[in-house]
Design a protein around this motif. Structure first.
Motif, mmCIF file in Angstrom:
data_model
loop_
_atom_site.group_PDB
_atom_site.id
_atom_site.type_symbol
_atom_site.label_atom_id
_atom_site.label_comp_id
_atom_site.label_asym_id
_atom_site.label_seq_id
_atom_site.Cartn_x
_atom_site.Cartn_y
_atom_site.Cartn_z
ATOM 1 N N SER A 56 41.457 33.824 31.467
ATOM 2 C CA SER A 56 42.111 34.631 32.661
ATOM 3 C C SER A 56 42.657 35.579 32.611
ATOM 4 O O SER A 56 43.034 36.573 31.627
ATOM 5 C CB SER A 56 43.463 33.234 33.099
ATOM 6 O OG SER A 56 43.174 32.243 32.968
ATOM 7 N N HIS A 57 41.824 36.128 33.568
ATOM 8 C CA HIS A 57 41.953 37.448 34.124
ATOM 9 C C HIS A 57 41.841 37.963 35.574
ATOM 10 O O HIS A 57 41.694 37.472 36.238
ATOM 11 C CB HIS A 57 41.566 38.504 33.642
ATOM 12 C CG HIS A 57 40.989 40.277 33.910
ATOM 13 N ND1 HIS A 57 41.785 40.742 32.778
ATOM 14 C CD2 HIS A 57 40.273 40.431 34.021
ATOM 15 C CE1 HIS A 57 41.899 42.304 32.564
ATOM 16 N NE2 HIS A 57 40.828 42.294 33.852
ATOM 17 N N GLY A 58 42.900 39.017 36.166
ATOM 18 C CA GLY A 58 42.704 39.421 36.977
ATOM 19 C C GLY A 58 42.175 40.420 37.744
ATOM 20 O O GLY A 58 43.005 41.894 36.587
ATOM 21 N N PHE A 59 41.378 41.056 39.044
ATOM 22 C CA PHE A 59 40.568 41.917 39.582
ATOM 23 C C PHE A 59 41.295 42.079 40.942
ATOM 24 O O PHE A 59 41.866 41.508 40.561
ATOM 25 C CB PHE A 59 39.074 41.269 38.996
ATOM 26 C CG PHE A 59 38.854 40.883 37.670
ATOM 27 C CD1 PHE A 59 37.635 42.740 37.389
ATOM 28 C CD2 PHE A 59 38.122 40.032 37.481
ATOM 29 C CE1 PHE A 59 37.938 42.529 36.222
ATOM 30 C CE2 PHE A 59 37.416 40.312 36.541
ATOM 31 C CZ PHE A 59 37.395 40.857 35.015
ATOM 32 N N THR A 60 41.165 43.410 40.975
ATOM 33 C CA THR A 60 41.635 43.732 42.291
ATOM 34 C C THR A 60 41.487 42.685 43.600
ATOM 35 O O THR A 60 42.268 42.747 44.854
ATOM 36 C CB THR A 60 41.331 45.294 42.081
ATOM 37 O OG1 THR A 60 41.199 46.149 41.476
ATOM 38 C CG2 THR A 60 41.197 46.083 43.942
ATOM 39 N N HIS A 61 40.406 42.263 43.114
ATOM 40 C CA HIS A 61 39.985 41.462 44.613
ATOM 41 C C HIS A 61 39.397 39.851 44.595
ATOM 42 O O HIS A 61 39.561 39.283 45.474
ATOM 43 C CB HIS A 61 38.436 41.713 45.087
ATOM 44 C CG HIS A 61 38.478 43.399 46.161
ATOM 45 N ND1 HIS A 61 40.041 43.867 46.820
ATOM 46 C CD2 HIS A 61 38.185 44.573 45.552
ATOM 47 C CE1 HIS A 61 39.664 44.834 46.968
ATOM 48 N NE2 HIS A 61 38.154 45.876 45.915
ATOM 49 N N PHE A 62 39.865 39.807 42.638
ATOM 50 C CA PHE A 62 39.668 38.264 43.107
ATOM 51 C C PHE A 62 40.404 37.881 41.492
ATOM 52 O O PHE A 62 40.307 38.884 40.453
ATOM 53 C CB PHE A 62 38.359 37.717 43.195
ATOM 54 C CG PHE A 62 37.257 38.185 42.104
ATOM 55 C CD1 PHE A 62 37.000 37.610 40.838
ATOM 56 C CD2 PHE A 62 36.782 39.821 42.020
ATOM 57 C CE1 PHE A 62 36.423 38.134 39.692
ATOM 58 C CE2 PHE A 62 35.967 39.687 41.442
ATOM 59 C CZ PHE A 62 35.870 39.158 40.281
ATOM 60 N N THR A 63 41.125 36.252 41.128
ATOM 61 C CA THR A 63 41.597 36.202 40.045
ATOM 62 C C THR A 63 39.607 35.716 39.205
ATOM 63 O O THR A 63 39.570 34.861 39.847
ATOM 64 C CB THR A 63 42.230 35.640 40.014
ATOM 65 O OG1 THR A 63 41.892 34.227 40.869
ATOM 66 C CG2 THR A 63 43.395 36.685 40.793
ATOM 67 N N LEU A 64 40.303 35.051 38.140
ATOM 68 C CA LEU A 64 39.180 34.919 37.515
ATOM 69 C C LEU A 64 39.577 34.098 36.440
ATOM 70 O O LEU A 64 40.499 33.834 35.516
ATOM 71 C CB LEU A 64 38.522 36.311 36.875
ATOM 72 C CG LEU A 64 36.527 35.392 36.206
ATOM 73 C CD1 LEU A 64 35.223 34.462 37.015
ATOM 74 C CD2 LEU A 64 35.909 36.709 35.483
ATOM 75 N N ASP A 65 38.676 32.032 35.814
ATOM 76 C CA ASP A 65 39.376 31.798 34.939
ATOM 77 C C ASP A 65 38.226 31.494 34.064
ATOM 78 O O ASP A 65 36.692 31.319 34.706
ATOM 79 C CB ASP A 65 39.863 29.563 35.367
ATOM 80 C CG ASP A 65 40.951 30.531 35.501
ATOM 81 O OD1 ASP A 65 41.831 31.578 35.357
ATOM 82 O OD2 ASP A 65 41.883 29.564 36.069
ATOM 83 N N LEU A 66 38.010 32.274 32.776
ATOM 84 C CA LEU A 66 36.547 32.076 32.299
ATOM 85 C C LEU A 66 36.845 30.813 31.246
ATOM 86 O O LEU A 66 37.033 30.710 30.483
ATOM 87 C CB LEU A 66 35.639 33.252 31.358
ATOM 88 C CG LEU A 66 35.840 34.304 32.062
ATOM 89 C CD1 LEU A 66 36.257 35.626 32.117
ATOM 90 C CD2 LEU A 66 34.154 33.851 32.544
#
Length: 364
Positions: free
Chosen positions: A309-319
């Motif tokens: 999991s990672h958080g970017f400025t405009h969205f979060t992401l699960d890989l």
């Protein structure tokens, strides 16, 4: 129009704005932070180091930047050295600092400075704005700190200090013009660079986001928010909208190489998120889990019980993380990198997380 006149009438102007700069500079002379990019008293600031530090510190903490700044300036100590650097090396050296467009702009600006400005930064705020990556903040900060020009420097720390000094009731970001006008009203003609750094130090150490240390603040007698007993209320911010959530898959494709185990890396497109960086192959990032769509090769992919999991400025992401083995003459676009030296590839944080997970599973 005088800067004071441009401050909205709803603000609570300190009783004596002219007393703020002397009080703050006196405090700064006694409490200034010792930072590797900051000139010591009596020294002339080095424009290259000032510029580099300001770019590195955007959206990044001093604790994170300090060792990276030292390593960077040992490798590329001047504009000319950086201008001559390979882009892949620069991007790899930036890995983990985030907002990778900053690294590309650093290299582009260094090349312009070397080719068109004799290897020296222009000295005026207006001229600096013409260089790649020099927005309003960076140009003002470099002009003030490196060259002593009077410039209005507003970063997140300054924004918080000024919003409290003037008890600015308008929520951010709408309050930013008023914050800038108020900062302009208290910025001195002389020692503007020290004043800007003093404001940053004050925000970092005393006028903190939570539990500001008002009793220790050299400006507490001038602070409208402190007088109201509501310093922590400022700056007022609108509630942040919930960030969209996306899903994707990272592909860990390995093979036996001449010098040991290797993993396939790709170069992300120059434009867009993490542009130009080495990375593990990944499929599309979308609202639903894409499975093995966008896989770099046809393989017997095995899904690991791992989610990155990672958080970017405009969205979060699960890989999701899937592994595969390349047998024979598998044609894959990218470069095969020795797993033993993967730490030298300069992978962005999200891919470094995935690599650690995959290597941990293999070791287990």
């Amino acid at each position: 129009m005088d800067a004071k006149d441009s401050i909205a009438p709803s603000l609570h102007e300190p009783a004596d704005p002219s007393a703020i700069a002397p009080a703050l500079l006196d405090w700064y002379d006694r409490h200034r932070r010792d930072l590797p990019w900051r000139a010591k008293p009596g020294e002339t600031p080095e424009p290259y180091r000032v510029w580099l530090s300001e770019v590195m510190l955007q959206q990044t903490t001093v604790v994170t930047v300090r060792p990276r700044f030292i390593a960077w300036t040992q490798r590329w100590p001047t504009f000319a050295d950086l201008a001559a650097a390979d882009e892949a090396d620069v991007m790899a050296a930036w890995a983990g600092l985030g907002y990778y467009a900053r690294a590309r702009n650093l290299l582009a600006a260094a090349r312009v400075i070397a080719a068109e400005h004799g290897g020296e930064l222009p000295r005026t705020e207006a001229a600096l704005r013409g260089l790649p990556g020099f927005g309003a903040y960076t140009a003002a900060a470099v002009a003030a700190i490196a060259f002593g020009a009077r410039a209005v420097v507003v970063d997140a720390n300054v924004e918080r200090v000024v919003a409290r000094l003037f008890a600015i009731a308008t929520p951010l970001p709408a309050a930013r013009p008023a914050v800038r006008a108020a900062t302009d009203a208290i910025t001195p003609e002389h020692r503007a660079g020290d004043f800007a750094q003093a404001m940053m130090d004050l925000g970092q150490a005393v006028c903190t986001v939570r539990r500001p240390k008002c009793l220790l603040c050299p400006l507490n007698a001038h602070c409208a928010a402190q007088a109201s007993g509501e310093a922590e209320r400022y700056p007022i911010k609108k509630p942040k909208p919930e960030r969209p959530h996306r899903h994707g898959t990272i592909f860990w494709l390995t093979r036996d190489g001449v010098n040991g185990r290797e993993v396939l890396l790709v170069r992300r497109p120059d434009t867009g998120l993490l542009g130009g960086m080495r990375a593990l192959p990944t499929g599309p990032w979308q609202d639903t889990q894409p499975g093995v769509a966008g896989a770099p090769v046809d393989a017997d992919w095995c899904a690991l019980n791992v989610q990155v999991s990672h958080g970017f400025t405009h969205f979060t992401l699960d890989l999701a993380l899937v592994t595969g083995e390349a047998h024979g003459k598998v044609e894959a676009t990218g470069e095969w990198w020795p797993i033993a030296t993967l730490g030298e590839a300069g992978l962005p944080t999200v891919f470094a997380k995935a690599a650690r997970a995959a290597m941990g599973m293999e070791a287990g």
